[in-house]
Design a protein around this motif. Structure first.
Motif, PDB file in Angstrom:
ATOM      1  N   PHE A 485      43.497 -32.121 -10.647  1.00 21.14           N
ATOM      2  CA  PHE A 485      42.337 -32.992 -10.818  1.00 21.14           C
ATOM      3  C   PHE A 485      41.178 -32.487  -9.975  1.00 21.14           C
ATOM      4  O   PHE A 485      41.371 -32.029  -8.845  1.00 21.14           O
ATOM      5  N   ASP A 486      39.973 -32.597 -10.517  1.00 19.41           N
ATOM      6  CA  ASP A 486      38.794 -32.408  -9.679  1.00 19.41           C
ATOM      7  C   ASP A 486      38.685 -33.614  -8.755  1.00 19.41           C
ATOM      8  O   ASP A 486      39.059 -34.734  -9.105  1.00 19.41           O
ATOM      9  N   ARG A 487      38.167 -33.359  -7.563  1.00 19.10           N
ATOM     10  CA  ARG A 487      38.061 -34.423  -6.575  1.00 19.10           C
ATOM     11  C   ARG A 487      36.592 -34.649  -6.235  1.00 19.10           C
ATOM     12  O   ARG A 487      35.831 -33.705  -6.044  1.00 19.10           O
ATOM     13  N   MET A 488      36.215 -35.903  -6.160  1.00 20.95           N
ATOM     14  CA  MET A 488      34.860 -36.261  -5.789  1.00 20.95           C
ATOM     15  C   MET A 488      34.721 -36.221  -4.268  1.00 20.95           C
ATOM     16  O   MET A 488      35.705 -36.197  -3.531  1.00 20.95           O
ATOM     17  N   GLY A 489      33.498 -36.237  -3.817  1.00 23.10           N
ATOM     18  CA  GLY A 489      33.243 -36.172  -2.387  1.00 23.10           C
ATOM     19  C   GLY A 489      33.790 -37.349  -1.610  1.00 23.10           C
ATOM     20  O   GLY A 489      34.061 -37.247  -0.414  1.00 23.10           O
ATOM     21  N   ASP A 490      33.986 -38.481  -2.284  1.00 20.86           N
ATOM     22  CA  ASP A 490      34.531 -39.654  -1.603  1.00 20.86           C
ATOM     23  C   ASP A 490      36.055 -39.650  -1.596  1.00 20.86           C
ATOM     24  O   ASP A 490      36.680 -40.605  -1.138  1.00 20.86           O
ATOM     25  N   GLY A 491      36.656 -38.584  -2.109  1.00 15.96           N
ATOM     26  CA  GLY A 491      38.103 -38.464  -2.101  1.00 15.96           C
ATOM     27  C   GLY A 491      38.774 -38.886  -3.387  1.00 15.96           C
ATOM     28  O   GLY A 491      39.955 -38.592  -3.596  1.00 15.96           O
ATOM     29  N   SER A 492      38.077 -39.578  -4.276  1.00 13.15           N
ATOM     30  CA  SER A 492      38.687 -40.042  -5.518  1.00 13.15           C
ATOM     31  C   SER A 492      38.893 -38.869  -6.476  1.00 13.15           C
ATOM     32  O   SER A 492      38.154 -37.882  -6.457  1.00 13.15           O
ATOM     33  N   LEU A 493      39.925 -38.996  -7.318  1.00 16.93           N
ATOM     34  CA  LEU A 493      40.212 -37.963  -8.305  1.00 16.93           C
ATOM     35  C   LEU A 493      39.430 -38.259  -9.580  1.00 16.93           C
ATOM     36  O   LEU A 493      39.275 -39.415  -9.974  1.00 16.93           O
ATOM     37  N   SER A 494      38.948 -37.203 -10.223  1.00 16.05           N
ATOM     38  CA  SER A 494      38.181 -37.401 -11.458  1.00 16.05           C
ATOM     39  C   SER A 494      38.900 -36.729 -12.621  1.00 16.05           C
ATOM     40  O   SER A 494      40.025 -37.082 -12.934  1.00 16.05           O
ATOM     41  N   GLU A 495      38.298 -35.744 -13.223  1.00 17.66           N
ATOM     42  CA  GLU A 495      38.835 -35.161 -14.457  1.00 17.66           C
ATOM     43  C   GLU A 495      40.157 -34.440 -14.219  1.00 17.66           C
ATOM     44  O   GLU A 495      40.319 -33.700 -13.250  1.00 17.66           O
TER      45      GLU A 495
END
Length: 684
Positions: A485-495
């Motif tokens: 998964f790609d990870r956002m800067g806030d730590g959440s997983l995205s695509e």
């Protein structure tokens, strides 16, 4: 400006590991560069890629792997034009930092930087979710005097100012100590220094005025004065007369048409790649890392903290091991019961034979379910169960008796002995059925090795090892690409991404969704992603974190997907490379894995040195870190449970300098050595 998601993944270029956080720094810098470029195009202000950025543009159309910022050059007159429009043209989150715009500025060169940490969602996204201040350096070029004597006199002035600045730095509140010297400077440079303001900043302004002393004379030689004072860099004005446009990442970057001569003046043989500079202040944001970690918390900050539990190993037996242990149990138990019956103690057998049969049936069913029907070992277990049943019936029926149902004692005893002997013979027959069970299990229950790559492009680091194992009759290989998964800067997983279809078609793929790790219990799991939750840009599915994988196998092996140049921790020129080892060495997978196979014995020593410094607290990452940051308290937190020496002894057993499949047939550290070491691990 668009950048592909792959741009932000860590990679190795020219033997140098570039961590994903550096890729975000590059992305943020490119975003600022696009704003500078927009302004310069609007007002027709020439600028040029300079220094490391120019070198990267010419050599690879990208950053130098060990560079961490963007460098631009402007003629002083062009910089002044940029200065005049920057404030109104730059977006509000950016600022031009220079003597002219910032009363507290005393840096070596101006820069366009992010004015705040960009945690606003839109800004965070715009600046590639890079959590620190990003910037683009601008180096104004001034004229050198044609007269060597005039230039010598200017150098003396600069040297005098520099020495005074060194005295003042860090001691701004004590101007009275240098009053006489300050008066001399005021007289020499015809300035009036305000003792109530920063002396250092005012001296920087005087210095900048001296730098520009010969501008406007039409001199043929330009320089960036601070570098000229350090190493006499000087550039012919002619190299800047025209511009060319060179691709740089996803931009088109202006470079001087005389870039070849400019780079020779700066670097000499610039085609030779040199990791110059050591660690020093690389990366530029490292001083802010601890600050941000304290602000956000270490988990949120993607900074791994060692815990003693990470070196603890749950006891796990593979399915294959369990089958052999069960076979041994059946054989021993059959023999033991036969001996008891022969000694006249048949009653335990009546209660234990059904349990023994149930165990054999369960084993056969498990083999059938996992390895398929019509396995030889299953047939052997079926014959074994039949022999057990015959023995059970014999003991249960006992002596036949006469018509009246009564036997004299002597006849009863004789027939009982005969029955027990028959039952014992039947148990011996059952045991004989098991003599070939182990050989059959070797064929039916091969050692199972599961490979868990997440990216098709990393398959090359495993492919030769997989090929070698597939040729062995005693090993079953499972190639199981896993999602990431790609990870956002806030730590959440995205695509989510799954690349199973991108692997070579000649290799059968095991679907990760249909494989039951808890039931299969493979003999070995091989991973090449050691980061768990601590990579800020991407993550594998959390089920496949190393901390969880070691619950399903007795051998968890980490094989890096990359090789770098060799790294000597004591060599200053390897300082940047050694610093970056924190991003792939002091991470969960290396501590959770039973073994890590690295490219050479020299690299093994570098790994161990990095781990040692990490455990000693030099890298600010020990469990139980004190709020006040006291290193002794941090160290004590670890020493309460286990000494550093004990921990290092464990890690020395875990890190193997076998080699890498990526090195092919390189003698001493190539595919042959990796296969050899791996087979030794499997047999342990």
């Amino acid at each position: 400006m668009e950048l592909k998601r792959e741009f932000f993944y860590e990679e190795v270029q020219d033997g140098f590991y570039i961590p994903s956080i550096m890729k975000r720094a590059w992305g943020a810098g490119l975003t600022i560069l696009s704003e500078v470029d927009r302004i310069c195009r609007k007002y027709e202000i020439p600028y040029y890629a300079g220094y490391g950025t120019l070198l990267g543009a010419v050599r690879s159309s990208s950053f130098i792997p060990w560079d961490d910022d963007i460098d631009l050059m402007m003629l002083r007159s062009d910089f002044n034009r940029f200065l005049s429009v920057a404030e109104k043209e730059l977006p509000e989150e950016l600022a031009l930092d220079s003597l002219e715009t910032n009363p507290d500025f005393w840096g070596m060169n101006p820069c366009v930087r992010s004015a705040v940490l960009c945690f606003h969602p839109k800004l965070f996204s715009k600046y590639r979710e890079f959590p620190y201040h990003a910037f683009v350096d601008i180096f104004p070029l001034d004229e050198l005097a044609e007269d060597p004597e005039e230039e010598r006199q200017r150098e003396n002035k600069v040297h005098l100012l520099f020495q005074m600045m060194k005295k003042v730095e860090g001691r701004e509140g004590e101007p009275a100590k240098w009053e006489e010297e300050l008066k001399q400077i005021e007289k020499l440079f015809s300035v009036q220094l305000d003792r109530r303001r920063s002396i250092l900043t005012q001296l920087s302004g005087v210095m900048d005025r001296v730098y520009q002393e010969f501008n406007g004379r039409g001199g043929n030689t330009l320089t960036f004065m601070p570098l000229y004072m350090m190493r006499k860099d000087r550039y012919p004005r002619a190299v800047f007369e025209k511009r060319e446009w060179a691709p740089f990442c996803n931009l088109s970057l202006p470079i001087p048409s005389g870039y070849d001569r400019l780079l020779q003046c700066t670097y000499g043989d610039y085609h030779k790649k040199v990791k110059a500079g050591g660690e020093h202040d690389y990366p530029y944001f490292k001083e802010k890392e601890q600050e941000l970690a304290k602000m956000l918390g270490r988990e949120r900050f993607f900074s791994y903290t060692f815990k003693k539990e990470d070196l603890e190993r749950p006891k796990v037996q593979s399915f294959r091991d369990l089958t052999f242990l069960t076979a041994d149990y059946l054989l021993e138990k059959s023999k033991s019961l036969a001996e008891q019956i022969q000694r006249g103690n048949a009653s335990p057998a009546l209660s234990e034979l059904p349990l023994l049969q149930e165990t054999a049936i369960s084993l056969g069913t498990a083999i059938e379910q996992k390895k398929g029907k019509e396995k030889e070992s299953v047939s052997i277990l079926e014959r074994y169960c039949e022999a057990l049943y015959e023995a059970y019936l014999t003991l249960q029926e006992g002596p036949s008796g006469d018509a009246s149902g009564e036997l004299v004692a002597e006849q009863l005893a004789t027939e009982q002995v005969a029955v027990e002997q028959i039952a014992a013979d039947q148990l011996i027959k059952a045991g004989n059925c098991l003599k070939n069970l182990k050989e059959a299990l070797e064929r039916d229950c091969k050692r199972q090795v599961v490979f868990l790559p997440h990216s098709a492009k990393h398959f090359a680091s495993l492919r030769p090892l997989i090929d070698a194992l597939q040729e062995r009759e005693d090993t079953e290989v499972k190639l199981m690409p896993i999602p990431y998964f790609d990870r956002m800067g806030d730590g959440s997983l995205s695509e989510m991404h799954y690349e199973g279809e991108d692997f070579p078609k000649e290799y059968p793929i095991t679907d990760y969704r249909s494989y039951n790790f808890a039931a299969e219990l493979p003999d070995c799991i091989v991973m090449n992603s050691p980061y768990d939750a601590f990579n800020p840009v991407w993550s594998v599915d959390p089920f496949f974190y190393s901390e969880k994988l070691k619950q399903y196998t007795n051998k968890l092996v980490y094989i890096p997907w990359f090789v770098t140049d060799e790294i000597d921790p004591e060599n200053p020129e390897d300082g940047k490379a050694f610093y970056n080892m924190r991003y792939y060495v002091t991470v969960p997978g290396v501590f959770h894995a039973d073994y890590t196979i690295v490219q050479s014995e020299e690299m093994r020593e570098a790994y161990l040195e990095k781990i040692s410094r990490f455990l000693e607290g030099e890298e600010e990452n020990l469990e139980g870190k004190a709020e006040n940051g006291d290193s002794l308290q941090r160290k004590d937190a670890c020493l309460k449970e286990r000494s550093i020496d004990e921990l290092m002894q464990m890690m020395q057993q875990k890190i193997l300098g076998a080699g890498s499949c990526l090195l092919g047939e390189k003698e001493g550290q190539g595919t042959k050595e990796v296969v050899m070491y791996f087979l030794q691990l499997l047999s342990k």
